[in-house]
Motif scaffolding. Structure first.
Motif, PDB file in Angstrom:
ATOM      1  N   ASN A  51       0.818  -1.208   0.000  1.00  0.00           N
ATOM      2  CA  ASN A  51       0.000   0.000   0.000  1.00  0.00           C
ATOM      3  C   ASN A  51       0.855   1.262   0.000  1.00  0.00           C
ATOM      4  O   ASN A  51       1.901   1.326   0.645  1.00  0.00           O
ATOM      5  CB  ASN A  51      -0.903   0.037   1.234  1.00  0.00           C
ATOM      6  N   ASN A  52       0.367   2.252  -0.689  1.00  0.00           N
ATOM      7  CA  ASN A  52       0.983   3.574  -0.637  1.00  0.00           C
ATOM      8  C   ASN A  52       0.000   4.579  -1.213  1.00  0.00           C
ATOM      9  O   ASN A  52      -0.807   4.246  -2.083  1.00  0.00           O
ATOM     10  CB  ASN A  52       2.296   3.619  -1.427  1.00  0.00           C
ATOM     11  N   ARG A  53       0.060   5.784  -0.706  1.00  0.00           N
ATOM     12  CA  ARG A  53      -0.893   6.795  -1.162  1.00  0.00           C
ATOM     13  C   ARG A  53      -0.724   7.110  -2.640  1.00  0.00           C
ATOM     14  O   ARG A  53      -1.682   7.365  -3.354  1.00  0.00           O
ATOM     15  CB  ARG A  53      -0.719   8.071  -0.325  1.00  0.00           C
ATOM     16  N   PHE A  54       0.535   7.131  -3.080  1.00  0.00           N
ATOM     17  CA  PHE A  54       0.831   7.422  -4.485  1.00  0.00           C
ATOM     18  C   PHE A  54       1.649   6.263  -5.066  1.00  0.00           C
ATOM     19  O   PHE A  54       1.839   5.242  -4.406  1.00  0.00           O
ATOM     20  CB  PHE A  54       1.606   8.737  -4.608  1.00  0.00           C
ATOM     21  N   LEU A  55       2.117   6.422  -6.302  1.00  0.00           N
ATOM     22  CA  LEU A  55       2.981   5.416  -6.914  1.00  0.00           C
ATOM     23  C   LEU A  55       4.428   5.703  -6.526  1.00  0.00           C
ATOM     24  O   LEU A  55       4.975   6.758  -6.851  1.00  0.00           O
ATOM     25  CB  LEU A  55       2.829   5.432  -8.437  1.00  0.00           C
ATOM     26  N   ASP A  56       5.027   4.775  -5.813  1.00  0.00           N
ATOM     27  CA  ASP A  56       6.407   4.908  -5.347  1.00  0.00           C
ATOM     28  C   ASP A  56       7.182   3.697  -5.849  1.00  0.00           C
ATOM     29  O   ASP A  56       6.954   2.574  -5.400  1.00  0.00           O
ATOM     30  CB  ASP A  56       6.437   4.992  -3.823  1.00  0.00           C
ATOM     31  N   ILE A  57       8.107   3.926  -6.795  1.00  0.00           N
ATOM     32  CA  ILE A  57       8.861   2.841  -7.421  1.00  0.00           C
ATOM     33  C   ILE A  57      10.273   2.826  -6.851  1.00  0.00           C
ATOM     34  O   ILE A  57      10.999   3.812  -6.948  1.00  0.00           O
ATOM     35  CB  ILE A  57       8.907   3.008  -8.947  1.00  0.00           C
ATOM     36  N   GLN A  58      10.642   1.707  -6.257  1.00  0.00           N
ATOM     37  CA  GLN A  58      11.982   1.542  -5.704  1.00  0.00           C
ATOM     38  C   GLN A  58      12.686   0.420  -6.460  1.00  0.00           C
ATOM     39  O   GLN A  58      12.162  -0.696  -6.546  1.00  0.00           O
ATOM     40  CB  GLN A  58      11.923   1.230  -4.209  1.00  0.00           C
ATOM     41  N   LEU A  59      13.866   0.725  -6.996  1.00  0.00           N
ATOM     42  CA  LEU A  59      14.602  -0.222  -7.828  1.00  0.00           C
ATOM     43  C   LEU A  59      15.829  -0.746  -7.105  1.00  0.00           C
ATOM     44  O   LEU A  59      16.549   0.012  -6.442  1.00  0.00           O
ATOM     45  CB  LEU A  59      15.017   0.445  -9.142  1.00  0.00           C
ATOM     46  N   ARG A  60      16.042  -2.035  -7.223  1.00  0.00           N
ATOM     47  CA  ARG A  60      17.239  -2.694  -6.687  1.00  0.00           C
ATOM     48  C   ARG A  60      17.923  -3.396  -7.864  1.00  0.00           C
ATOM     49  O   ARG A  60      17.590  -4.525  -8.219  1.00  0.00           O
ATOM     50  CB  ARG A  60      16.853  -3.718  -5.612  1.00  0.00           C
ATOM     51  N   LEU A  61      18.882  -2.690  -8.483  1.00  0.00           N
ATOM     52  CA  LEU A  61      19.524  -3.202  -9.689  1.00  0.00           C
ATOM     53  C   LEU A  61      21.030  -3.329  -9.488  1.00  0.00           C
ATOM     54  O   LEU A  61      21.640  -2.514  -8.779  1.00  0.00           O
ATOM     55  CB  LEU A  61      19.287  -2.255 -10.874  1.00  0.00           C
ATOM     56  N   PRO A  62      21.650  -4.340 -10.112  1.00  0.00           N
ATOM     57  CA  PRO A  62      23.115  -4.391 -10.125  1.00  0.00           C
ATOM     58  C   PRO A  62      23.668  -3.135 -10.812  1.00  0.00           C
ATOM     59  O   PRO A  62      23.016  -2.540 -11.676  1.00  0.00           O
ATOM     60  CB  PRO A  62      23.423  -5.650 -10.950  1.00  0.00           C
ATOM     61  N   ASP A  63      24.872  -2.756 -10.427  1.00  0.00           N
ATOM     62  CA  ASP A  63      25.449  -1.520 -10.964  1.00  0.00           C
ATOM     63  C   ASP A  63      25.522  -1.505 -12.486  1.00  0.00           C
ATOM     64  O   ASP A  63      25.367  -0.451 -13.114  1.00  0.00           O
ATOM     65  CB  ASP A  63      26.861  -1.311 -10.388  1.00  0.00           C
ATOM     66  N   ASP A  64      25.750  -2.677 -13.090  1.00  0.00           N
ATOM     67  CA  ASP A  64      25.883  -2.725 -14.555  1.00  0.00           C
ATOM     68  C   ASP A  64      24.600  -2.326 -15.275  1.00  0.00           C
ATOM     69  O   ASP A  64      24.632  -2.003 -16.469  1.00  0.00           O
ATOM     70  CB  ASP A  64      26.283  -4.139 -15.005  1.00  0.00           C
ATOM     71  N   PHE A  65      23.470  -2.347 -14.551  1.00  0.00           N
ATOM     72  CA  PHE A  65      22.186  -2.097 -15.211  1.00  0.00           C
ATOM     73  C   PHE A  65      21.510  -0.818 -14.722  1.00  0.00           C
ATOM     74  O   PHE A  65      20.320  -0.617 -14.958  1.00  0.00           O
ATOM     75  CB  PHE A  65      21.256  -3.297 -14.989  1.00  0.00           C
ATOM     76  N   ARG A  66      22.270   0.055 -14.052  1.00  0.00           N
ATOM     77  CA  ARG A  66      21.693   1.294 -13.551  1.00  0.00           C
ATOM     78  C   ARG A  66      21.135   2.179 -14.670  1.00  0.00           C
ATOM     79  O   ARG A  66      20.194   2.946 -14.455  1.00  0.00           O
ATOM     80  CB  ARG A  66      22.748   2.082 -12.770  1.00  0.00           C
ATOM     81  N   ALA A  67      21.723   2.080 -15.830  1.00  0.00           N
ATOM     82  CA  ALA A  67      21.272   2.918 -16.948  1.00  0.00           C
ATOM     83  C   ALA A  67      19.832   2.606 -17.354  1.00  0.00           C
ATOM     84  O   ALA A  67      19.180   3.403 -18.022  1.00  0.00           O
ATOM     85  CB  ALA A  67      22.201   2.740 -18.146  1.00  0.00           C
TER      86      ALA A  67
ATOM     87  N   GLU B 240       8.463  -2.414  -5.357  1.00  0.00           N
ATOM     88  CA  GLU B 240       9.888  -2.729  -5.279  1.00  0.00           C
ATOM     89  C   GLU B 240      10.234  -3.660  -6.416  1.00  0.00           C
ATOM     90  O   GLU B 240       9.671  -4.754  -6.543  1.00  0.00           O
ATOM     91  CB  GLU B 240      10.242  -3.379  -3.949  1.00  0.00           C
ATOM     92  N   CYS B 241      11.149  -3.214  -7.250  1.00  0.00           N
ATOM     93  CA  CYS B 241      11.612  -4.011  -8.393  1.00  0.00           C
ATOM     94  C   CYS B 241      13.051  -4.440  -8.121  1.00  0.00           C
ATOM     95  O   CYS B 241      13.947  -3.606  -7.994  1.00  0.00           O
ATOM     96  CB  CYS B 241      11.529  -3.175  -9.676  1.00  0.00           C
ATOM     97  N   ARG B 242      13.252  -5.737  -8.030  1.00  0.00           N
ATOM     98  CA  ARG B 242      14.578  -6.272  -7.716  1.00  0.00           C
ATOM     99  C   ARG B 242      15.053  -7.150  -8.873  1.00  0.00           C
ATOM    100  O   ARG B 242      14.358  -8.088  -9.277  1.00  0.00           O
ATOM    101  CB  ARG B 242      14.541  -7.077  -6.421  1.00  0.00           C
ATOM    102  N   LEU B 243      16.231  -6.829  -9.387  1.00  0.00           N
ATOM    103  CA  LEU B 243      16.815  -7.594 -10.486  1.00  0.00           C
ATOM    104  C   LEU B 243      18.072  -8.304 -10.017  1.00  0.00           C
ATOM    105  O   LEU B 243      18.959  -7.696  -9.404  1.00  0.00           O
ATOM    106  CB  LEU B 243      17.166  -6.658 -11.658  1.00  0.00           C
ATOM    107  N   ASN B 244      18.154  -9.593 -10.284  1.00  0.00           N
ATOM    108  CA  ASN B 244      19.350 -10.382  -9.996  1.00  0.00           C
ATOM    109  C   ASN B 244      19.879 -10.973 -11.298  1.00  0.00           C
ATOM    110  O   ASN B 244      19.103 -11.433 -12.138  1.00  0.00           O
ATOM    111  CB  ASN B 244      19.036 -11.509  -9.007  1.00  0.00           C
TER     112      ASN B 244
END
Length: 288
Positions: A28-44, A63-67
């Motif tokens: 739940n959240n009042r608005f859209l809050d996107i938090q990314l967990r990406l390896p450094d190579d894919f920050r772009a 929360e979007c987590r990429l491995n």
């Protein structure tokens, strides 16, 4: 259908460079809050990932987590190509046999030989396309999970609305009886206290009292708000904010009914209405 803001989805994809795993968690959240967990190579990729998510989801903390698990050859790009090295040694010996004066291959030449350190060097650009494609496949899974939760919430909310209607239906028949009882009680008391008081004055007092306890308008607005809650729930879509506003309006009417009540049963019903409204409001916080 309405959609909950809570959900989870994950998918993995094997590529020529390694395995990608993408996880999406939503709460739940009042608005859209996107938090990314990406390896450094894919920050772009952050701007594009945010854009894709925002096109599909409207509210919630996501929360979007990429491995990324590279293949062994990618993980250790300095490993020599043993087969190619052996082949170069054989060729070097053959050349030296035919041309003894030829110089041996230097270490630098061997290391720079095409393919000596493997042809599976990591291609970030190629993986970018894989990641975006993987995201496009995971997002529908997350939306489906949120809709399944939303379906459960919808059933709970509609059941609460039905119970509120039952309470309202229980109030309506009591109003005329309350006024009639007050009519009889007030008439008796006033006549005993003031024998000369005429019927017009008694009627005036009863009219004033009836106006004070009249909750027809509040009940009518409450029923209208309940109709709108049902309509929104059955229409679906992004309904959380509209439902939250309606809960405020319903609570206002229930408070007024309680404050105007001169009957213990109506006071109890008004309290039950407030309890149900609060239960609905808590569930509404989970709706997108």
């Amino acid at each position: 259908m309405i959609s909950s803001m809570t959900g989870y989805a994950t998918r993995s994809q094997s590529t020529s460079y390694g395995t990608l795993t993408l996880e999406l968690r939503a709460v739940n959240n009042r608005f859209l809050d996107i938090q990314l967990r990406l390896p450094d190579d894919f920050r772009a990729l952050e701007p594009k990932i945010r854009e894709h998510i925002a096109q599909q989801l409207y509210r919630g903390k996501i929360e979007c987590r990429l491995n990324f698990t590279p293949h062994s050859a990618i993980e250790n790009p300095q490993a020599l190509n043993s087969a190619l090295l052996q082949k170069l040694l054989e060729l070097n010996t053959a050349v030296k046999t035919s041309l003894p004066e030829a110089a041996d291959l230097s270490v630098a030449e061997v290391l720079n030989w095409p393919g000596m350190l493997g042809n599976n060097t990591l291609s970030i650009d190629a993986l970018h396309q894989n990641i975006l494609a993987l995201l496009q496949s995971v997002l529908p899974d997350l939306k489906a999970a949120r809709m399944r939760e939303g379906e459960k919430l919808q059933a709970v909310l509609l059941e609460r609305v039905t119970r509120m209607r039952q309470h309202v239906d229980a109030i309506l028949p009591r109003i005329p009886a309350l006024i009639a009882a007050f009519d009889e009680k007030l008439t008796t008391r006033l006549q005993e206290a003031l024998n000369h008081l005429d019927d017009d004055r008694i009627r005036q007092e009863i009219t004033i009292y009836a106006a004070k306890i009249d909750i027809d308008e509040e009940l009518s607005r409450l029923q209208t708000h309940l109709d709108e809650v049902e309509r929104i729930l059955n229409t679906g879509g992004a309904a959380g904010k509209r439902l939250d506003f309606l809960m405020q309006e319903l609570n206002r009417e229930a408070n007024t009914i309680g404050s105007k009540s001169v009957d213990i049963d109506i006071s109890k019903i008004a309290m039950e209405l407030k309890v149900l409204i609060e239960q609905i409001r808590e569930q509404v916080q989970n709706i997108e």
